[in-house]
Design a protein around this motif. Structure first.
Motif, mmCIF file in Angstrom:
data_model
loop_
_atom_site.group_PDB
_atom_site.id
_atom_site.type_symbol
_atom_site.label_atom_id
_atom_site.label_comp_id
_atom_site.label_asym_id
_atom_site.label_seq_id
_atom_site.Cartn_x
_atom_site.Cartn_y
_atom_site.Cartn_z
ATOM 1 N N VAL A 53 -0.350 8.489 -12.255
ATOM 2 C CA VAL A 53 0.912 9.001 -11.717
ATOM 3 C C VAL A 53 1.797 7.837 -11.277
ATOM 4 C CG1 VAL A 53 1.961 10.240 -9.781
ATOM 5 C CG2 VAL A 53 0.070 11.274 -11.034
ATOM 6 N N VAL A 54 1.198 6.854 -10.605
ATOM 7 C CA VAL A 54 1.958 5.683 -10.154
ATOM 8 C C VAL A 54 2.531 4.926 -11.352
ATOM 9 C CG1 VAL A 54 1.776 3.434 -9.015
ATOM 10 C CG2 VAL A 54 0.693 5.437 -7.994
ATOM 11 N N LYS A 55 1.739 4.760 -12.405
ATOM 12 C CA LYS A 55 2.215 4.049 -13.590
ATOM 13 C C LYS A 55 3.374 4.788 -14.252
ATOM 14 C CE LYS A 55 -2.222 1.824 -14.581
ATOM 15 N NZ LYS A 55 -3.384 1.763 -15.500
ATOM 16 N N ARG A 56 3.271 6.120 -14.312
ATOM 17 C CA ARG A 56 4.367 6.914 -14.876
ATOM 18 C C ARG A 56 5.629 6.754 -14.024
ATOM 19 N NH1 ARG A 56 3.544 11.401 -18.285
ATOM 20 N NH2 ARG A 56 1.864 10.895 -19.751
ATOM 21 N N HIS A 57 5.440 6.764 -12.722
ATOM 22 C CA HIS A 57 6.577 6.625 -11.808
ATOM 23 C C HIS A 57 7.264 5.263 -11.998
ATOM 24 C CE1 HIS A 57 9.002 7.030 -8.192
ATOM 25 N NE2 HIS A 57 8.573 5.839 -7.805
ATOM 26 N N LEU A 58 6.471 4.214 -12.155
ATOM 27 C CA LEU A 58 7.026 2.871 -12.332
ATOM 28 C C LEU A 58 7.769 2.737 -13.652
ATOM 29 C CD1 LEU A 58 4.112 0.695 -10.937
ATOM 30 C CD2 LEU A 58 6.287 1.229 -9.838
ATOM 31 N N LYS A 59 7.271 3.383 -14.692
ATOM 32 C CA LYS A 59 7.969 3.350 -15.974
ATOM 33 C C LYS A 59 9.329 4.024 -15.858
ATOM 34 C CE LYS A 59 3.940 3.152 -19.038
ATOM 35 N NZ LYS A 59 3.175 3.863 -20.095
ATOM 36 N N THR A 60 9.371 5.132 -15.117
ATOM 37 C CA THR A 60 10.642 5.814 -14.898
ATOM 38 C C THR A 60 11.593 4.941 -14.095
ATOM 39 O OG1 THR A 60 9.494 7.953 -14.890
ATOM 40 C CG2 THR A 60 11.715 7.887 -13.956
ATOM 41 N N ASP A 75 0.854 -1.184 0.000
ATOM 42 C CA ASP A 75 0.000 0.000 0.000
ATOM 43 C C ASP A 75 0.891 1.236 0.000
ATOM 44 O OD1 ASP A 75 -2.383 1.538 0.205
ATOM 45 O OD2 ASP A 75 -1.967 1.817 2.338
ATOM 46 N N ILE A 76 0.506 2.251 -0.764
ATOM 47 C CA ILE A 76 1.246 3.505 -0.792
ATOM 48 C C ILE A 76 0.698 4.407 0.310
ATOM 49 C CG2 ILE A 76 1.853 5.524 -2.168
ATOM 50 C CD1 ILE A 76 1.508 3.831 -4.655
ATOM 51 N N ARG A 77 1.533 4.758 1.230
ATOM 52 C CA ARG A 77 1.102 5.547 2.385
ATOM 53 C C ARG A 77 0.685 6.953 1.951
ATOM 54 N NH1 ARG A 77 3.493 9.115 5.986
ATOM 55 N NH2 ARG A 77 2.610 9.098 8.103
ATOM 56 N N ASP A 123 4.550 -5.766 -13.651
ATOM 57 C CA ASP A 123 3.559 -6.653 -13.047
ATOM 58 C C ASP A 123 2.743 -5.994 -11.944
ATOM 59 O OD1 ASP A 123 4.241 -8.642 -14.695
ATOM 60 O OD2 ASP A 123 5.333 -9.855 -13.228
ATOM 61 N N VAL A 124 3.135 -4.805 -11.507
ATOM 62 C CA VAL A 124 2.401 -4.153 -10.429
ATOM 63 C C VAL A 124 0.997 -3.844 -10.906
ATOM 64 C CG1 VAL A 124 2.192 -2.079 -9.027
ATOM 65 C CG2 VAL A 124 4.390 -3.194 -9.250
#
Length: 326
Positions: A290-297, A240-242, A311-312
């Motif tokens: 935003v989370v997806k963009r962050h993971l791609k980076t 979980d993202i706090r 896979d997230v």
């Protein structure tokens, strides 16, 4: 055992066509066969024929599941193409998305249907009345009042809200398009109080801030997708993202995300909310993207974790072994 997979039993579905119904039947049959082969392989680990058959079944499952998940994304009967409003929401996100290297925060703008947003009658009086009622209730419970004040101060200290430096007359101006979010406290499991804003609160015109926002295309994982993934791996980790929403900053809000409070002199003042908020119809879409963009980076910077980042899905990842999962 006893767990029923949604839409995998081949039962009637009002949105089914012949192709999707047949595919569901095939997926269900393949999963059953794979489970049989899995247990046969466990019982006869050196049986070469069983090993070959399991591999073939796994390939078939992978192909069918890929097509099946695509159908799940459109199980509401819509076509795979996004609607005009969904495309507009994506465009709003792409145009506003940015990363601030100084404070290490992501910034996005609300997905207004129109720019500038349509006129919203100033709801200062209604928001002030709700605030007075809230504070009156808190005055009867010292513990709750103290926790609410602490939560409010935490917002200010973290830069999640900013004081509006305007006169009382400017804040109340009935000819000005401004929206003040009502708020209340919610007690978390930890015992702390969290301030929640109500973006669905309607004023005298029968409109709320959610009425002028785009919800964007569906960005959360389908339940059946998650259930199948969980059943395919022996180890599942859920994270979980706090305080995800408060960590994402907003910009270009057009004075539509304000809220009222009282200063030490018991005078009503206004604050600009600078983060995403629970209850706003676009928050889920914006935060997930935003989370997806962050993971791609992250995948570019750390290639070894590319598979993990891909896979997230709802922060749930499955792996074949505990060591691989870690």
């Amino acid at each position: 055992k006893g767990m029923r997979m949604p839409h995998l039993t081949g039962g009637p579905n009002p949105t089914d066509n012949d192709g999707s119904k047949e595919l569901r039947m095939n997926v269900h049959k393949c999963i059953k066969n794979a489970l049989k082969m899995h247990f046969r392989e466990k019982a006869f680990p050196h049986h070469e024929a069983a090993s070959i058959h399991v591999t073939e079944v796994e390939k078939k499952i992978a192909e069918d599941l890929k097509e099946y998940f695509q159908l799940l994304d459109n199980d509401d009967g819509q076509t795979s193409s996004q609607t005009v409003y969904e495309n507009l929401a994506v465009s709003r996100f792409n145009d506003s998305f940015e990363y601030n290297k100084e404070n290490k925060r992501y910034y996005v703008a609300p997905t207004f249907k129109n720019l500038p947003p349509e006129f919203m009658r100033n709801n200062f009086k209604i928001a002030a009345a709700i605030l007075n009622k809230l504070l009156e209730g808190l005055s009867k419970h010292n513990d709750k009042r103290r926790e609410y004040l602490e939560a409010f101060q935490e917002m200010i200290d973290n830069g999640e809200a900013e004081l509006v430096k305007e006169s009382s007359q400017e804040l109340k101006d009935p000819l000005r398009s401004t929206y003040y979010l009502p708020h209340h406290g919610v007690e978390k499991k930890s015992g702390k109080t969290r301030i929640v804003f109500n973006a669905a609160a309607k004023h005298c015109d029968g409109k709320c801030i959610n009425d002028i926002l785009l919800s964007g295309p569906k960005s959360t994982a389908h339940l059946a997708n998650l259930l199948i993934k969980i059943r395919l791996f022996p180890f599942i980790l859920t994270t979980d993202i706090r305080r995800m929403y408060p960590q994402i900053r907003t910009k270009n809000t057009y004075d539509m995300f304000r809220f009222l409070w009282k200063d030490p002199n018991d005078q009503i003042v206004a604050y600009d909310l600078k983060t995403l908020t629970t209850g706003s119809t676009d928050s889920t879409f914006l935060s997930n993207n935003v989370v997806k963009r962050h993971l791609k980076t992250a995948a570019i910077e750390f290639p070894a974790y590319e598979r993990t980042c891909e896979d997230v899905d709802e922060s749930q990842i499955g792996r074949a072994s505990c060591r691989e999962r870690v």
